[in-house]
Write an enzyme that holds these catalytic residues in place. Structure first.
Site, PDB file in Angstrom:
ATOM      1  N   ASP A  34     -16.027  -9.152  -2.899  1.00  0.00           N
ATOM      2  CA  ASP A  34     -17.002  -8.072  -2.971  1.00  0.00           C
ATOM      3  C   ASP A  34     -16.838  -7.243  -1.696  1.00  0.00           C
ATOM      4  O   ASP A  34     -16.190  -7.671  -0.734  1.00  0.00           O
ATOM      5  CB  ASP A  34     -18.408  -8.668  -3.071  1.00  0.00           C
ATOM      6  CG  ASP A  34     -19.497  -7.623  -3.004  1.00  0.00           C
ATOM      7  OD1 ASP A  34     -19.440  -6.655  -3.780  1.00  0.00           O
ATOM      8  OD2 ASP A  34     -20.382  -7.768  -2.153  1.00  0.00           O
ATOM      9  N   ASP A  75     -19.554  -4.416  -0.141  1.00  0.00           N
ATOM     10  CA  ASP A  75     -20.785  -4.235   0.636  1.00  0.00           C
ATOM     11  C   ASP A  75     -21.518  -5.565   0.795  1.00  0.00           C
ATOM     12  O   ASP A  75     -21.821  -6.237  -0.183  1.00  0.00           O
ATOM     13  CB  ASP A  75     -21.719  -3.236  -0.054  1.00  0.00           C
ATOM     14  CG  ASP A  75     -21.140  -1.834  -0.111  1.00  0.00           C
ATOM     15  OD1 ASP A  75     -20.298  -1.505   0.736  1.00  0.00           O
ATOM     16  OD2 ASP A  75     -21.533  -1.063  -1.007  1.00  0.00           O
ATOM     17  N   ASP A  78     -21.656 -11.995  -1.713  1.00  0.00           N
ATOM     18  CA  ASP A  78     -22.864 -12.248  -0.922  1.00  0.00           C
ATOM     19  C   ASP A  78     -24.142 -12.170  -1.741  1.00  0.00           C
ATOM     20  O   ASP A  78     -25.221 -12.409  -1.216  1.00  0.00           O
ATOM     21  CB  ASP A  78     -22.970 -11.215   0.214  1.00  0.00           C
ATOM     22  CG  ASP A  78     -23.227  -9.814  -0.319  1.00  0.00           C
ATOM     23  OD1 ASP A  78     -24.303  -9.254  -0.057  1.00  0.00           O
ATOM     24  OD2 ASP A  78     -22.352  -9.265  -1.012  1.00  0.00           O
TER      25      ASP A  78
END
Length: 230
Positions: free
Chosen positions: A15, A17, A177
């Site tokens: 991922d 961001d 995240d």
């Protein structure tokens, strides 16, 4: 948490961001400017960071709902247009790598692991950001929110990644995240790592039950059986 068997990993998808890049400052700056331009109060970085993860359109709707707006297609489109205008600048000025990211990507590259980015971020903003942060050369595949029919938490982007790399599901590790990342990986049946420091709607990533929870980005190396030096 039991350490999963990750010895068969042949590629890693990340991922963006909240995983590689601390982008909340740039997102908040653009979104706040867009809200103000539409006559609303700015939300601030702390709130905006909780709205990150499902792509720009969902983030904008969350912001407009917070502002008490009656969300019409016209208002959404106008706010998105404003956001895109401001974010074209703040995507690079308001973003920085999280600690240990570049050094770890370099070591993974030295070990010969193909790497991809799988993000819901609008595609036009990705390449300038990767170039500004000097990590663009590490990734042989970059999938943004405009490159797939279904965004995470749908598994489609990870299926596409497996296909591009010619891998079985157990050979691709996904690192993220947020719960969207973990749900996507679990749906695609590929192993996943959850990082504790990113943007996850204010909840612990452990609640999503990834195969492995890591506090430091560099911990990825030993988690897949690689040494920290080569």
């Amino acid at each position: 948490m039991t350490q999963p068997s990750l010895e068969n990993i042949k590629a890693i998808a990340f991922d963006l961001d909240g995983t590689l890049v601390d982008s909340a400052g740039g997102l908040a700056e653009a979104l706040d400017n867009a809200l103000v331009e539409q006559g609303f109060s700015p939300a601030g970085k702390e709130r905006v960071s909780i709205w990150v993860g499902n792509g720009a359109d969902v983030m904008i709707d969350r912001a407009l709902a917070w502002a008490g707006a009656t969300i019409t297609p016209e208002l959404h489109q106008a706010t998105r247009h404003s956001f895109d205008k401001f974010y074209a600048t703040s995507v690079t000025t308001g973003s920085e790598l999280f600690p240990e990211v570049k050094e770890t990507l370099e070591k993974l590259s030295q070990h010969g692991l193909p790497m991809a980015i799988v993000t819901n971020k609008p595609t036009p903003f990705i390449a300038p950001l990767l170039k500004k942060l000097a990590i663009d050369s590490y990734f042989s595949l970059v999938l943004g929110g405009d490159d797939v029919k279904e965004k995470k938490p749908h598994p489609a982007p990870l299926y596409l990644t497996m296909g591009k790399f010619g891998l079985r599901k157990e050979e691709l590790l996904f690192v993220g995240d947020s719960r969207n990342d973990i749900i996507a990986a679990q749906s695609a049946q590929c192993p996943c790592v959850g990082l504790t420091y990113g943007y996850n709607y204010g909840e612990s990533i452990a609640l999503s039950e990834p195969d492995c929870v890591l506090t430091h980005f560099s911990d990825i190396l030993p988690s897949i059986g690689l040494s920290d030096t080569k």
